[in-house]
Write a protein that holds these residues in place. Structure first.
Motif, PDB file in Angstrom:
ATOM      1  N   TYR A 235       0.850  -1.195   0.000  1.00  0.00           N
ATOM      2  CA  TYR A 235       0.000   0.000   0.000  1.00  0.00           C
ATOM      3  C   TYR A 235       0.884   1.243   0.000  1.00  0.00           C
ATOM      4  CZ  TYR A 235       1.082   0.782   4.945  1.00  0.00           C
ATOM      5  OH  TYR A 235       1.739   1.032   6.127  1.00  0.00           O
ATOM      6  N   PRO A 236       0.373   2.361  -0.513  1.00  0.00           N
ATOM      7  CA  PRO A 236       1.156   3.600  -0.500  1.00  0.00           C
ATOM      8  C   PRO A 236       1.126   4.209   0.908  1.00  0.00           C
ATOM      9  CG  PRO A 236      -0.987   3.985  -1.514  1.00  0.00           C
ATOM     10  CD  PRO A 236      -0.906   2.505  -1.242  1.00  0.00           C
ATOM     11  N   ALA A 237       2.293   4.354   1.510  1.00  0.00           N
ATOM     12  CA  ALA A 237       2.394   4.816   2.896  1.00  0.00           C
ATOM     13  C   ALA A 237       3.073   6.172   2.947  1.00  0.00           C
ATOM     14  CB  ALA A 237       3.174   3.809   3.735  1.00  0.00           C
ATOM     15  N   CYS A 238       2.843   6.857   4.056  1.00  0.00           N
ATOM     16  CA  CYS A 238       3.494   8.147   4.295  1.00  0.00           C
ATOM     17  C   CYS A 238       4.993   7.928   4.475  1.00  0.00           C
ATOM     18  CB  CYS A 238       2.892   8.804   5.539  1.00  0.00           C
ATOM     19  SG  CYS A 238       3.678  10.350   6.017  1.00  0.00           S
ATOM     20  N   PRO A 239       5.837   8.676   3.784  1.00  0.00           N
ATOM     21  CA  PRO A 239       7.292   8.484   3.910  1.00  0.00           C
ATOM     22  C   PRO A 239       7.884   9.075   5.177  1.00  0.00           C
ATOM     23  CG  PRO A 239       6.835  10.232   2.340  1.00  0.00           C
ATOM     24  CD  PRO A 239       5.502   9.663   2.734  1.00  0.00           C
ATOM     25  N   THR A 240       7.070   9.789   5.990  1.00  0.00           N
ATOM     26  CA  THR A 240       7.586  10.359   7.233  1.00  0.00           C
ATOM     27  C   THR A 240       7.998   9.235   8.176  1.00  0.00           C
ATOM     28  OG1 THR A 240       6.107  12.259   7.006  1.00  0.00           O
ATOM     29  CG2 THR A 240       7.047  11.845   9.198  1.00  0.00           C
ATOM     30  N   PRO A 241       9.187   9.273   8.781  1.00  0.00           N
ATOM     31  CA  PRO A 241       9.615   8.214   9.703  1.00  0.00           C
ATOM     32  C   PRO A 241       8.615   8.029  10.846  1.00  0.00           C
ATOM     33  CG  PRO A 241      11.455   9.661   9.158  1.00  0.00           C
ATOM     34  CD  PRO A 241      10.243  10.297   8.573  1.00  0.00           C
ATOM     35  N   GLN A 242       8.372   6.784  11.207  1.00  0.00           N
ATOM     36  CA  GLN A 242       7.491   6.386  12.297  1.00  0.00           C
ATOM     37  C   GLN A 242       6.018   6.654  12.015  1.00  0.00           C
ATOM     38  OE1 GLN A 242       8.544   4.707  14.938  1.00  0.00           O
ATOM     39  NE2 GLN A 242      10.729   4.942  14.549  1.00  0.00           N
ATOM     40  N   CYS A 243       5.650   7.072  10.807  1.00  0.00           N
ATOM     41  CA  CYS A 243       4.237   7.314  10.513  1.00  0.00           C
ATOM     42  C   CYS A 243       3.623   6.086   9.847  1.00  0.00           C
ATOM     43  CB  CYS A 243       4.076   8.545   9.613  1.00  0.00           C
ATOM     44  SG  CYS A 243       2.341   8.885   9.197  1.00  0.00           S
ATOM     45  N   ASN A 244       3.973   5.846   8.567  1.00  0.00           N
ATOM     46  CA  ASN A 244       3.564   4.642   7.846  1.00  0.00           C
ATOM     47  C   ASN A 244       2.065   4.561   7.584  1.00  0.00           C
ATOM     48  OD1 ASN A 244       6.263   3.857   8.009  1.00  0.00           O
ATOM     49  ND2 ASN A 244       5.920   2.680   9.893  1.00  0.00           N
ATOM     50  N   LYS A 245       1.322   5.656   7.786  1.00  0.00           N
ATOM     51  CA  LYS A 245      -0.113   5.648   7.500  1.00  0.00           C
ATOM     52  C   LYS A 245      -0.344   5.657   5.985  1.00  0.00           C
ATOM     53  CE  LYS A 245      -1.875   5.942  11.696  1.00  0.00           C
ATOM     54  NZ  LYS A 245      -2.800   4.945  12.259  1.00  0.00           N
ATOM     55  N   LYS A 246      -1.489   5.114   5.577  1.00  0.00           N
ATOM     56  CA  LYS A 246      -1.834   5.084   4.159  1.00  0.00           C
ATOM     57  C   LYS A 246      -2.124   6.491   3.666  1.00  0.00           C
ATOM     58  CE  LYS A 246      -4.927   2.834   0.841  1.00  0.00           C
ATOM     59  NZ  LYS A 246      -6.047   1.876   0.671  1.00  0.00           N
ATOM     60  N   VAL A 247      -1.636   6.819   2.472  1.00  0.00           N
ATOM     61  CA  VAL A 247      -1.853   8.144   1.896  1.00  0.00           C
ATOM     62  C   VAL A 247      -2.727   8.013   0.656  1.00  0.00           C
ATOM     63  CG1 VAL A 247       0.292   9.102   2.806  1.00  0.00           C
ATOM     64  CG2 VAL A 247       0.308   7.950   0.580  1.00  0.00           C
ATOM     65  N   MET A 248      -3.402   9.117   0.314  1.00  0.00           N
ATOM     66  CA  MET A 248      -4.292   9.154  -0.846  1.00  0.00           C
ATOM     67  C   MET A 248      -3.752  10.169  -1.848  1.00  0.00           C
ATOM     68  SD  MET A 248      -6.538   6.926   0.042  1.00  0.00           S
ATOM     69  CE  MET A 248      -7.802   7.196  -1.200  1.00  0.00           C
ATOM     70  N   GLU A 249      -3.854   9.824  -3.127  1.00  0.00           N
ATOM     71  CA  GLU A 249      -3.367  10.707  -4.183  1.00  0.00           C
ATOM     72  C   GLU A 249      -4.375  11.816  -4.440  1.00  0.00           C
ATOM     73  OE1 GLU A 249      -1.127  10.407  -8.513  1.00  0.00           O
ATOM     74  OE2 GLU A 249      -2.495   8.788  -7.872  1.00  0.00           O
ATOM     75  N   THR A 250      -3.919  13.049  -4.391  1.00  0.00           N
ATOM     76  CA  THR A 250      -4.761  14.214  -4.656  1.00  0.00           C
ATOM     77  C   THR A 250      -4.120  15.063  -5.742  1.00  0.00           C
ATOM     78  OG1 THR A 250      -3.673  15.538  -2.937  1.00  0.00           O
ATOM     79  CG2 THR A 250      -5.578  14.203  -2.252  1.00  0.00           C
ATOM     80  N   HIS A 251      -4.722  16.225  -6.002  1.00  0.00           N
ATOM     81  CA  HIS A 251      -4.219  17.081  -7.072  1.00  0.00           C
ATOM     82  C   HIS A 251      -2.846  17.660  -6.750  1.00  0.00           C
ATOM     83  CE1 HIS A 251      -6.039  19.866  -4.207  1.00  0.00           C
ATOM     84  NE2 HIS A 251      -5.239  20.800  -4.706  1.00  0.00           N
ATOM     85  N   ASP A 252      -2.495  17.737  -5.445  1.00  0.00           N
ATOM     86  CA  ASP A 252      -1.199  18.324  -5.082  1.00  0.00           C
ATOM     87  C   ASP A 252      -0.230  17.298  -4.506  1.00  0.00           C
ATOM     88  OD1 ASP A 252      -2.630  17.876  -2.800  1.00  0.00           O
ATOM     89  OD2 ASP A 252      -2.055  19.763  -1.822  1.00  0.00           O
ATOM     90  N   GLY A 253      -0.421  16.028  -4.823  1.00  0.00           N
ATOM     91  CA  GLY A 253       0.490  14.991  -4.351  1.00  0.00           C
ATOM     92  C   GLY A 253      -0.226  13.927  -3.537  1.00  0.00           C
TER      93      GLY A 253
END
Length: 608
Positions: free
Chosen positions: A471-489
């Motif tokens: 799954y696409p995850a947040c690249p911030t260390p220790q976060c790892n939450k799923k991220v959603m693609e929007t118009h600005d990234g």
């Protein structure tokens, strides 16, 4: 056989005469109530008591109590088992004619009768014949502190004079009870407690209407209890009750605890209503906060949603963020990266007022009381609203941790729980003494108890689910939450920011088998790295460039044997309890080591 029985009875000699002393002795005589007598249980009977919570929205409920007839061989009298010891009866650890040492007990007066409450005991022998020929004791009502003398004559002028009403803030004639001894069955009690946590004022709405409440967590040397003030009592008590101050509390209603709304380890809770008396205590001898610390490495042995205390060094302090909760309410949060001398790190999240008011710097030693363990993306911690924290507490454990950190611990390479024991070779070899077959695991029903079970096994991968394998995850260390693609990234709601690209992380589900059976295992990112020899980002890129080659790599990972250390825990799915098997450690076979282990087995007494 007879001589053995006689020797057993001699070794289990009862404390003769103690029942008479418990029946008529001074309720404040510490030498009596701390004497740890040896007694026999002649009978145990369940008593079901009703409890009306009496607070808005509460309903009638019941609680089981156990009445015990205790004997010292000469006399017997009635006692009650504290609810926290109910498991001894329910698990059949004590029964009729059990002989036990009473390690902790207290005295209560209920309906003009004295009742002994058993708060702690150690079983010496489960089943023995009845010892002696004990007779009953008549239980007198409690005696007043001083017997009244003859009435003095009263003059007519004195009789006619108006009497000034005097109501002290606290009835000091009431004995001080430990929290652990409180039940709905007594009224004349008083506790000396420290407020370790106070919630904000909250609003509620139910069939009876709307109202307000706030809660406090009270503690003494024996334990903790939750207290709740409702409606008009909110205005009277909210400013009076302050965290870390000590109070005398009496005449509060003792109700059955609603575990759904409380994480305090107590079967009861207090309702602070109009009759409740509270007075601040300025004594020198006051209860101090007690901790039951679990080190960060030990979090792996706790079950999901367990509540514990941790003593840690703050390695990094995250920014204050505002997020939307499931109830569509905005709340503030702050993530801390914490470490300890087990060389493990973990993410610890603060919420609401605790997150907003947090102002400690990194490198601070903090004792957190009441943090919840989460399993998402490995193990993380979250400070409950009923929890508390103490910065640089004056306790030996905190001084030792601070010294370790200053003397070089700060330069340690820390291991997170998402990595611990998952990658190839991490965490050392598999414990061969704990090796089981899959059939053994199923027949032993590992994971069906309240706490998770751990086991090791050797198995071959039969099938890997390749659908939604990452799954696409947040690249911030220790976060790892799923991220959603929007118009600005790629947007992360947890971090409240957008990223140029995500980090793809594995979620592995695979079937493994041995010569006895098959089982499904689940794992996270480092399991995928070990299986495929590449990161999620690399496999995702390969899928886009050469899907056939990516499929071959995933297929080639099957039919490979590994040594596993797994965690079995119970989970509810569609209102059914099921066991989930998670991978803690996964190691490819080293055939030289495996051959040596077989050779050692052939030389062992087992093969002779």
């Amino acid at each position: 056989m007879t001589s053995d029985l006689s020797l057993s009875l001699i070794s289990l000699s009862l404390t003769e005469g103690i029942c008479q002393r418990l029946n008529s002795g001074d309720k404040d005589d510490e030498s009596l109530w701390n004497s740890k007598p040896t007694l026999q249980f002649l009978s145990i009977k369940k008593v079901v008591a009703s409890n009306n919570a009496g607070a808005p929205g509460n309903s009638n409920s019941v609680i089981d109590r156990y009445r015990i007839i205790i004997s010292d061989g000469l006399h017997f009298l009635q006692a009650m088992l504290a609810t926290q010891l109910n498991f001894l009866v329910e698990e059949d650890r004590v029964g009729k004619n059990t002989v036990a040492v009473i390690e902790n007990m207290s005295c209560q007066h209920i309906m003009d009768k004295r009742l002994v409450i058993l708060l702690g005991l150690k079983v010496l022998q489960r089943d023995v014949p009845k010892i002696g020929n004990p007779s009953p004791l008549n239980i007198p009502p409690p005696q007043p502190a001083s017997a009244p003398g003859p009435a003095a004559p009263v003059s007519s002028s004195a009789a006619a004079a108006p009497q000034l009403e005097s109501r002290p803030a606290m009835n000091r004639a009431n004995p001080i009870y430990p929290i652990v001894a409180l039940t709905p069955y007594q009224n004349n009690w008083r506790i000396k407690v420290r407020v370790v946590q106070k919630s904000d004022i909250r609003h509620y709405s139910n069939q009876r209407g709307e109202g307000r409440l706030f809660s406090v967590t009270l503690m003494d040397d024996s334990g903790e209890i939750k207290g709740t003030a409702w409606n008009t009592m909110v205005d009277e008590l909210f400013e009076r009750l302050q965290e870390n101050r000590v109070y005398f509390v009496s005449k509060a209603r003792v109700n059955l605890a609603k575990k759904k709304f409380s994480t305090v380890s107590n079967d009861y809770e207090l309702s602070l209503d109009r009759g409740t008396e509270i007075e601040e205590c300025h004594d020198v001898d006051v209860p101090v906060i007690r901790y039951n610390f679990v080190d960060l490495q030990g979090l792996q042995g706790l079950e999901k949603d367990a509540v514990c205390d941790v003593l840690v060094v703050v390695k990094d302090v995250g920014d204050l963020a505002e997020i939307m909760t499931r109830n569509n309410k905005m709340t503030q949060k702050r993530d801390l990266t914490v470490v300890d001398n087990t060389k493990f790190s973990s993410r610890l999240t603060l919420w609401g007022k605790q997150a907003e008011q947090f102002n400690s710097s990194s490198d601070s030693v903090i004792a957190f009381k009441g943090v919840r363990v989460s399993e998402y993306n490995g193990l993380s911690l979250s400070l409950l609203s009923s929890g508390s924290m103490a910065v640089d507490p004056d306790i030996p454990e905190a001084h030792a941790l601070k010294g370790w950190f200053i003397d070089g611990g700060a330069k340690t390479s820390f291991q997170s729980h998402t990595q611990a024991g998952l990658s190839s070779g991490a965490g050392g070899p598999i414990n061969r003494n704990e090796m089981r077959t899959i059939l053994d695991v199923k027949e032993a029903q590992l994971g069906m108890s309240d706490k998770p079970d751990f086991f090791s096994m050797r198995a071959t991968i039969m099938h890997i689910k390749t659908d939604n394998i990452m799954y696409p995850a947040c690249p911030t260390p220790q976060c790892n939450k799923k991220v959603m693609e929007t118009h600005d990234g790629w947007r992360c709601e947890k971090c409240d920011r957008s990223h140029e690209k995500p980090e793809y992380r594995y979620i592995i589900s695979m079937a493994v088998g041995d010569y006895t059976s098959q089982i499904w295992l689940s794992g996270f990112n480092d399991i995928g790295n070990t299986l495929f020899g590449m990161t999620g980002n690399e496999l995702r890129r390969l899928q886009e460039e050469n899907e056939a080659k990516a499929n071959y790599i995933m297929l080639n990972a099957t039919c490979q044997p590994y040594n596993f250390t797994c965690r079995a825990s119970q989970h509810s799915f569609n209102e059914q309890n099921r066991v989930r098997y998670g991978i803690q450690k996964m190691l490819p076979l080293d055939y030289r080591i495996e051959a040596q282990a077989l050779a050692d087995l052939l030389r062992s007494p087992w093969a002779q």
